[in-house]
Design an enzyme around this catalytic site. Sequence first.
Site, PDB file in Angstrom:
ATOM      1  N   TYR A  53       0.823  -1.207   0.000  1.00 22.27           N
ATOM      2  CA  TYR A  53       0.000   0.000   0.000  1.00 22.27           C
ATOM      3  C   TYR A  53       0.853   1.251   0.000  1.00 22.27           C
ATOM      4  CZ  TYR A  53      -3.821  -3.132   1.465  1.00 22.27           C
ATOM      5  OH  TYR A  53      -4.760  -4.138   1.556  1.00 22.27           O
ATOM      6  N   LEU A 240     -17.948  -3.129   0.682  1.00 21.08           N
ATOM      7  CA  LEU A 240     -18.752  -2.223  -0.136  1.00 21.08           C
ATOM      8  C   LEU A 240     -18.441  -2.385  -1.616  1.00 21.08           C
ATOM      9  CD1 LEU A 240     -18.636   1.050   2.018  1.00 21.08           C
ATOM     10  CD2 LEU A 240     -20.456  -0.660   1.876  1.00 21.08           C
ATOM     11  N   GLY A 243     -16.716   0.459  -3.222  1.00 23.61           N
ATOM     12  CA  GLY A 243     -17.574   1.634  -3.307  1.00 23.61           C
ATOM     13  C   GLY A 243     -18.813   1.448  -4.146  1.00 23.61           C
ATOM     14  N   LEU A 245     -21.403  -0.497  -3.811  1.00 27.63           N
ATOM     15  CA  LEU A 245     -22.656  -0.638  -3.071  1.00 27.63           C
ATOM     16  C   LEU A 245     -23.101   0.636  -2.364  1.00 27.63           C
ATOM     17  CD1 LEU A 245     -22.021  -4.242  -1.702  1.00 27.63           C
ATOM     18  CD2 LEU A 245     -23.751  -3.553  -3.382  1.00 27.63           C
ATOM     19  N   GLY A 247     -23.673   3.209  -4.089  1.00 27.69           N
ATOM     20  CA  GLY A 247     -24.517   3.821  -5.108  1.00 27.69           C
ATOM     21  C   GLY A 247     -23.884   5.024  -5.789  1.00 27.69           C
TER      22      GLY A 247
END
Length: 350
Positions: A53, A240, A243, A245, A247
């Site tokens: 990372y 998620l 990202g 989920l 929306g």
Amino acid sequence: MQYSPLGSSGVDVSRVCLGSMTWGKQNTQQDADEQIAYALAQGVNFIDTAEMYAVPPSPETYGKTEQIIGNWLSRNAQKRGDIVLASKIAGNGLSWVRDGGDITRSAVIEAVDNSLKRLQTDYIDLYQLHWPNRSTPHFGRQWPGKLTFSDVDSEQQQAGMLDILEGLNESVKAGKIKYCGLSDDTPWGISQFLNLAKAHNLPRMVSIQNEFSLAHAKDWPYLIEQCIHEDIAYLPWSPLAAGLLTGKYLNGARPAGSRWTFMQRNGIFRDTPNAQKATQRYVELAHASGITPAQLALAWCNQVDGVTSSIIGATSMAQLKEDIDAFSITLSDDTLTEIGTIFKDYPQPY
């Protein structure tokens, strides 16, 4: 905050694990400091990072997230014992990380020492293999025909696993790491590591983190069943769906600075017509239930039998607060029934 056992380690971790992969790319040192302080104040005691990372991975961002955490630890040494700190050794394929080579005994020993320097700490609580040396059905490769398992030399893979365990064992004996775990692996991988550890009196894997969400639940039920009965903590990453989920990517939207605006190694493979349709229905259900789409997805993940701690990541404090609040939400039976209906219509949308 609720807590669960980290597999067979004897350590309890918060049901929320603070992910950190945006620190050093989308987030600054100051952002990370604020996120850590808020998470700890809410009872979060589990932080996950990796030598690879920040993301997207590159030579320029390699090791930056561990450095940011190390900077925080250097200023908050008295809190080190309050944190279960997890990191990961990168697997093969990244030319700027040990020339893109496999994980080996020597690679483990080298990587642990380098992570400790960046993290400015004497030990890592949970040290994980970021991905196996062999190809596995993750990152969009779960579909039939993507991999040919019969081409894999199982004896060669087992020899490599034993070599890795010996490196982990050396690091455990030196007090540099406490426990070991897997990431992006499979039931076969779990079994081999457990069998080899037992046969050779080497460190036992206590956890595995794989992608798991309403939009990507391929680990249910077979891998999760194994985790429960083998006392392996199951740690979903990307609950998620990067990202999806929330929306925020519906109808082709790309909010400035969001993850999907950054170049990914293998494209935005989660952006499919079915993923958009499923997300739209989950968003509508969340609004009808009086919660946000992110909270619906996280609360669902948290209540799945076998899940130990969900790894969340946020690029703003507002997102972090929204996400952590999700873990105090109990979804009603009616909402769970509606989720089940959508899930059956779109069981694997990408």
